[in-house]
Design an enzyme around this catalytic site. Structure first.
Site, PDB file in Angstrom:
ATOM      1  N   HIS A   1       0.822  -1.226   0.000  1.00  0.00           N
ATOM      2  CA  HIS A   1       0.000   0.000   0.000  1.00  0.00           C
ATOM      3  C   HIS A   1       0.857   1.278   0.000  1.00  0.00           C
ATOM      4  CE1 HIS A   1      -3.656  -2.229   0.467  1.00  0.00           C
ATOM      5  NE2 HIS A   1      -3.332  -2.711   1.645  1.00  0.00           N
TER       6      HIS A   1
ATOM      7  N   ASP B   1      -2.763 -10.578  -2.470  1.00  0.00           N
ATOM      8  CA  ASP B   1      -3.324 -10.070  -1.210  1.00  0.00           C
ATOM      9  C   ASP B   1      -4.778  -9.648  -1.477  1.00  0.00           C
ATOM     10  OD1 ASP B   1      -2.158  -8.682   1.594  1.00  0.00           O
ATOM     11  OD2 ASP B   1      -3.907  -7.667   0.745  1.00  0.00           O
TER      12      ASP B   1
ATOM     13  N   ASP C   1      -4.572 -12.845   3.288  1.00  0.00           N
ATOM     14  CA  ASP C   1      -5.826 -12.360   3.871  1.00  0.00           C
ATOM     15  C   ASP C   1      -7.020 -12.579   2.935  1.00  0.00           C
ATOM     16  OD1 ASP C   1      -4.719 -10.498   2.161  1.00  0.00           O
ATOM     17  OD2 ASP C   1      -4.662  -8.867   3.637  1.00  0.00           O
TER      18      ASP C   1
ATOM     19  N   HIS D   1      -6.328  -7.176  -0.548  1.00  0.00           N
ATOM     20  CA  HIS D   1      -6.466  -5.731  -0.737  1.00  0.00           C
ATOM     21  C   HIS D   1      -5.719  -5.288  -1.998  1.00  0.00           C
ATOM     22  CE1 HIS D   1      -6.823  -6.447   3.686  1.00  0.00           C
ATOM     23  NE2 HIS D   1      -7.916  -5.725   3.482  1.00  0.00           N
TER      24      HIS D   1
HETATM   25 ZN   LIG Z   1      -4.133  -7.194   2.679  1.00  0.00          ZN
END
Ligand SMILES: [Zn+2]
Length: 287
Positions: free
Chosen positions: A114, A150, A230, A152
């Site tokens: 991120h 991931d 995740d 996200h």
């Molecule tokens: Zn994540």
């Protein structure tokens, strides 16, 4: 399998934060107690700021030394710059190992995908995978693909690698979900594959397969993986639907590309994280 890890990455914590040292400590214990996979352990080498500064502004690197939280998810810690540098160094060592013919995994924190050029966010401070991809390109790699599974969106990696020549980014992630981006492709080289929360497992796998096919058609000479666990069905931070055997399958699919491959740990917050990582390793090693 070479695992690059270091006691230092468990040296900081924030009460109640899901991105905690126990993720790594429990994984060390699981990997040390297993006998199926031969593992070579190594510690990250010292890291040169020149590699980091291809992906981040100098002001951002300096900001890591200020004891002021970046946002609610992304606290400041004493010596954070050293922890973040060690995580970058491990990704760079994983790249080196991949080029020397090994399969390699950086088992470190903080994660990185991120982090943008000038912003720490989403538990991430320096973008380990983007720094390693740019290092690969700067030192002779012809075509580099980054595959991010991931749950996200890898918004930071996307923003750093956007329209960089000879490089492509593939992210498969839940939407709607943090950080709220990744609904469509961007530029010439960033390919996003959003999946709905609680999507059926078969559909999630289908989307992952499509992303892998597109990655293969890019004909990479090297693949860097943002390995986030995740997207697991019982992860507390998102509503993915993958099971341990799906991470095995992901490892196997990436191995079958037949090009140098290394992975860096991103997310994964369930107590089953060590099992998920081991399943992925077995896939990558073809066990
Ligand atoms: Zn994540």
């Amino acid at each position: 399998m070479r695992i690059i890890t270091d006691e230092r990455c468990t040296g900081y914590s924030h009460p109640g934060h899901p991105e905690r040292s126990e993720r790594i400590i429990a994984t060390w214990e699981r990997l040390r107690s297993q006998t199926e996979l031969p593992i070579t352990w190594s510690e990250p080498s010292p890291c040169d700021d020149a590699a980091i500064l291809r992906a981040h502004d100098p002001e951002h690197l300096a900001r890591l030394t200020r004891l002021e939280d970046f946002d609610e998810d992304t606290p400041a810690y004493p010596n954070l710059a050293d922890y973040a540098r060690a995580s970058v160094a491990a990704a760079l060592d994983a790249l080196k190992a991949a080029r020397a013919g090994e399969t390699a995994f950086s088992l470190m924190r903080p994660p990185g995908h991120h982090a943008t050029r000038n912003r720490a966010m989403g538990f991430c401070y320096l973008n380990n995978v983007a720094i390693a991809a740019l290092e690969a390109l700067a030192t002779g790699a012809k075509r580099v693909a980054v595959f991010d599974f991931d749950v996200h969106h890898g918004n930071g990696t996307e923003s750093i690698l956007l329209n960089k020549p000879d490089c492509a980014f593939f992210s498969i992630h839940q939407f709607p979900c943090y950080p709220g981006t990744g609904t469509r492709n961007r530029g010439d080289n960033c390919f996003n594959f959003p999946v709905l929360p609680q999507i059926a497992r078969g559909e999630y796998l289908h989307v992952l397969s499509s992303a892998l096919e597109q990655l293969e058609s890019f004909k990479p000479g090297l693949v860097a993986v943002s390995a986030g666990f995740d997207s697991y069905a019982r992860d507390p931070l998102a509503q993915g639907s993958l099971e341990a055997e799906d991470f095995y399958w992901l490892g196997q699919s990436l191995r079958s590309l037949g090009v140098p491959l290394f992975s860096v740990l991103e997310g994964g917050y369930s107590a089953d994280l060590p099992e998920l990582i081991l399943a992925y390793f077995k896939g990558v090693e073809g066990k």
